[in-house]
Structures are given as structure tokens and as C-alpha cells.
Design an enzyme around this catalytic site. Structure first.
Site, PDB file in Angstrom:
ATOM      1  N   THR A   1       0.918  -1.136  -0.111  1.00  0.00           N
ATOM      2  CA  THR A   1      -0.038  -0.119   0.012  1.00  0.00           C
ATOM      3  C   THR A   1       0.653   1.406  -0.027  1.00  0.00           C
ATOM      4  O   THR A   1       0.491   2.425  -0.547  1.00  0.00           O
ATOM      5  CB  THR A   1      -1.031   0.042   1.270  1.00  0.00           C
ATOM      6  OG1 THR A   1      -1.839  -1.092   1.250  1.00  0.00           O
ATOM      7  CG2 THR A   1      -1.797   1.104   1.206  1.00  0.00           C
TER       8      THR A   1
ATOM      9  N   SER B   1       2.042  -8.385  -0.444  1.00  0.00           N
ATOM     10  CA  SER B   1       2.722  -8.951   0.692  1.00  0.00           C
ATOM     11  C   SER B   1       2.396 -10.490   0.889  1.00  0.00           C
ATOM     12  O   SER B   1       3.008 -11.303   1.702  1.00  0.00           O
ATOM     13  CB  SER B   1       2.516  -8.038   1.871  1.00  0.00           C
ATOM     14  OG  SER B   1       1.351  -8.259   2.391  1.00  0.00           O
TER      15      SER B   1
ATOM     16  N   THR C   1       1.292  -4.242   4.531  1.00  0.00           N
ATOM     17  CA  THR C   1       0.780  -4.317   6.132  1.00  0.00           C
ATOM     18  C   THR C   1       0.256  -5.665   6.509  1.00  0.00           C
ATOM     19  O   THR C   1       0.380  -6.164   7.717  1.00  0.00           O
ATOM     20  CB  THR C   1       0.045  -3.093   6.617  1.00  0.00           C
ATOM     21  OG1 THR C   1      -1.002  -3.042   5.808  1.00  0.00           O
ATOM     22  CG2 THR C   1       0.635  -1.980   6.495  1.00  0.00           C
ATOM     23  N   ASP C   2      -0.269  -6.194   5.367  1.00  0.00           N
ATOM     24  CA  ASP C   2      -0.985  -7.628   5.759  1.00  0.00           C
ATOM     25  C   ASP C   2      -0.300  -8.551   6.357  1.00  0.00           C
ATOM     26  O   ASP C   2      -0.574  -9.317   7.359  1.00  0.00           O
ATOM     27  CB  ASP C   2      -1.720  -8.069   4.681  1.00  0.00           C
ATOM     28  CG  ASP C   2      -2.842  -7.341   4.034  1.00  0.00           C
ATOM     29  OD1 ASP C   2      -3.450  -6.444   4.712  1.00  0.00           O
ATOM     30  OD2 ASP C   2      -3.529  -7.614   2.788  1.00  0.00           O
TER      31      ASP C   2
END
Length: 374
Positions: free
Chosen positions: A47, A95, A126-127
Site C-alpha cells: 500500500t 505481501s 501491512t497484511d
């Protein structure tokens, strides 16, 4: 001498934390100006490198479209005042799409960059950032700062957290304040230990927490405040600082298969049995409460143990500890989340088949604070 100097710096930080004071060195004369720290930024899309459809497309965007060189370029000349920054584009995947072999290559890229730089920043989605961070924490051999960052909003929307997160991550890596901390994550002005950080919200900017342990510190513009440190800084400058998980020694062989089985009311044996039948060397169970499993899942677990599968008992709650259940072949995950317990078990099984040794590593790397002296 350089190693001693780094360790002394960490010791000074820890003493200040323990006493709750900040030593002021204002006015102290320096014989020579300090060289500008060198920081390498390794990009993995996500992101943070996203492009939005409009300036207010907070959730509607294409992730990973901007190269890391563009992100750092947008922060100049400000970033030039704190570090000499170079960039490297490592990957261009979501990710969730990275594999364990690619994780291994990322470790090699980080360690190589640390040979020529004072710190490394890794950007990623970030996942699965908490898994990226913990993997690097367990496998990177250098004690120089490694900082992971990302964002909850793409680079191109109003109010994006992306530029501030990247700038602060570079600032933190350049400062040297997390030398010997292992890998840390920096988002939303907060510094988190890789072992403890977890994503706890799908969309909010404050999506990352460290559970009951709390953050390591914060960044307030020019001020980096470190309130506590991971336990491994006690071993700064010693061979024992490094984990046993040297990927170079493991060679090119494939790492063991380790899976996670989720428990719930009335859970059947199918998940554990299927993983074991598919060749899993280890299985982590995400149990209810303090690691509880349904009767059918417990029976499947015990059968898997008889067939040589190493089991780790974790909790699906996201907080709290699961201790050793005193069942042969089953290890308590301590307060590691299931996804982090999987990585530790995977690396452990790649290093040894001694269950007692693996159990000791879970006790060691599954605790985040200083060991009490008795």
C-alpha cells in the site's frame, strides 16, 4: 572497537530508560563532525507504494505501483538532511504472495546491504508485515538497525500516512538507536519490536500494536524516544546475540513445511490430518483461549505426534501466553501469535530435530523482556 562503541551506545540508552532520564549532551564539543549515516531502503511494494484512483480513494487503489526510488525521491531534500539514502527494488508482489524462498533472499539482501550501510529500511505491505519483520528478526546476522515500514493508505491520497512512515523509518535507522534491537517496525510514529508487533485492524491508521507488552518507543518529529528494549540487547556484542538460524549454513535445501490449523467449536480432525498427510514436519494449532482444542482435533494432534510431526500450541486470541501442555511432542508457543510461532518452528526444524532444544528456543525467543535474575 566499533562493536564496543555500538554496544556502549545501546547500554547508555538502556540506562536512560531504566532511570527515566534523558542525558543532555548539548554544548559538548566534538573534535570532528559526525559522518552522515548511510541508509539503504529496500522496497517490496504494498500500500505504501500504492496509486489511488482519486485523492480521496482511501480504500480504492492499486497497491505497489510506485518504485521505492520514487518514494524516497518525493521525500528529498528533507531526507538528505538525516541520511545518505540509496534504494533497491527487491520485489513487486502483494505481501501475501511472498514465499519462504523469497523470504530467504530478502534476508540475504538485508545482510548484504548492512555491510555497506549503517541501517536498512524495508518497505512492504501491512497484511503480512508482522511475519516479514519476525522472519528478519530471526535470520538477519548483522546487529545494525533494521526497520520495517508500510502504510494503511496509498502514497497519493490526502492524509496518507505513507510519506511520514517512510521518513520516520529512515530517521530511526539513521539514528542507530535500535542497534542490537533486532528488527523493528515503525508505523504511525510508533516503534514496535518484531517479535511483538501485530496488525489489529483492517483499515485504521493505528492498525499496529504490540499487545500487552506495549510499543518500544515513539518518534515525535526530531525526537526519538526509546522507552524499553527487546531482551536480546543484553547480548549485544556477543556471539549469543545472533539466533541459531543461519540461512547460509542451511544451504540451498528446502526448508521444512509447517502449517497452521485453526480451532473452533466442534472442529474436526480434517485440517491437522490433511497437513500431516501432506508432509508437514510441524503444525501450529491456533487454539481457543490458552490453546484449547476440540476433542476430535486433539485426537488428530496426538496421532500426528506419533507419526513424528512436531506440534506447537498457540492461541487464536491474539494476546496472552500458551505454556507447555506437558504432552509429548507438543510445545507451548508462549505469547507468540500462531503466524509467528509457525516461522520459529519452521526455522527450528530446519536447524535441529531435537524437540527439547526447539522447546528451549520457544522459551527463549518466545519471551520479549529481560530475564529476571534469581
Amino acid at each position: 572497537m566499533a562493536q564496543l562503541a555500538r554496544c556502549s551506545g545501546v547500554l547508555i540508552t538502556l540506562v536512560a530508560v531504566a532511570l527515566g532520564v534523558t542525558a543532555s549532551l548539548a554544548g559538548a564539543a566534538e573534535p570532528h563532525p559526525r559522518p552522515t549515516p548511510k541508509v539503504a531502503v529496500i522496497g517490496n511494494r504494498g500500500t505504501i507504494a500504492g496509486v489511488s484512483r482519486t485523492k480521496v480513494s482511501f480504500d480504492d487503489y492499486q497497491a505497489g505501483k510506485l518504485p521505492v526510488s520514487r518514494l524516497v525521491g518525493d521525500l528529498r531534500p528533507e531526507v538528505n538532511r538525516i541520511a545518505d539514502v540509496t534504494t533497491q527494488q527487491f520485489g513487486d508482489k502483494d505481501s501475501n504472495d511472498y514465499t519462504i524462498p523469497e523470504y530467504r533472499r530478502l534476508t540475504a539482501a538485508v545482510d548484504h546491504a548492512l555491510k555497506f550501510n549503517d541501517g536498512v529500511v524495508v518497505t512492504t505491505g501491512t497484511d503480512t508485515m508482522e511475519e516479514f519483520a519476525y522472519w528478519l528478526d530471526l535470520t538477519v546476522r548483522s546487529d545494525k538497525p533494521v526497520v520495517l515500514t508500510g502504510s494503511m493508505r496509498p502514497w497519493t491520497v490526502i492524509g496518507s500516512d505513507a510519506p511520514a512512515n517512510l521518513y520516520n523509518a529512515i530517521h530511526l535507522a539513521a539514528s542507530g538507536r535500535t542497534t542490537c534491537f533486532g528488527t523493528v517496525a515503525m508505523l504511525n510514529d510508533q516503534i514496535h519490536a518484531a517479535r511483538e508487533v501485530r496488525k489489529s485492524d483492517t483499515l485504521r491508521l493505528n492498525a499496529f500494536t504490540s499487545g500487552s507488552s506495549g510499543e518500544l518507543g515513539v518518534i515525535d518529529q526530531n525526537h526519538i524516544r526509546v522507552d524499553r528494549a527487546p531482551a536480546r540487547v543484553e547480548r549485544c556484542g556477543k556471539p549469543a546475540w545472533k539466533t541459531p538460524f543461519d540461512l547460509d549454513r542451511m544451504g540451498r535445501r528446502a526448508l521444512p513445511k509447517v502449517d497452521i490449523a485453526y480451532s473452533y467449536q466442534g472442529a474436526g480432525p480434517q485440517a491437522v490430518k490433511a497437513f500431516a498427510d501432506a508432509g508437514a514436519a510441524g503444525i501450529v494449532t491456533a487454539g481457543t483461549g490458552a490453546g484449547g482444542l476440540s476433542p476430535a482435533m486433539t485426537e488428530a494432534r496426538d496421532d500426528a505426534v506419533k507419526n513424528g510431526v512436531v506440534m506447537v500450541s498457540a492461541s487464536r486470541t491474539g494476546s496472552g501466553a500458551v505454556y507447555d501442555p506437558h504432552v509429548r511432542g507438543v510445545i507451548g508457543a508462549q505469547d507468540l501469535t500462531p503466524q509467528k510461532a509457525r516461522l520459529l518452528l519452521l526455522l527450528s526444524l530446519a536447524t535441529t530435530h531435537n524437540e527439547q532444544r526447539i522447546q528451549t528456543w520457544f522459551h527463549t525467543f518466545g519471551t520479549g523482556q529481560f530475564t529476571a535474575r534469581h
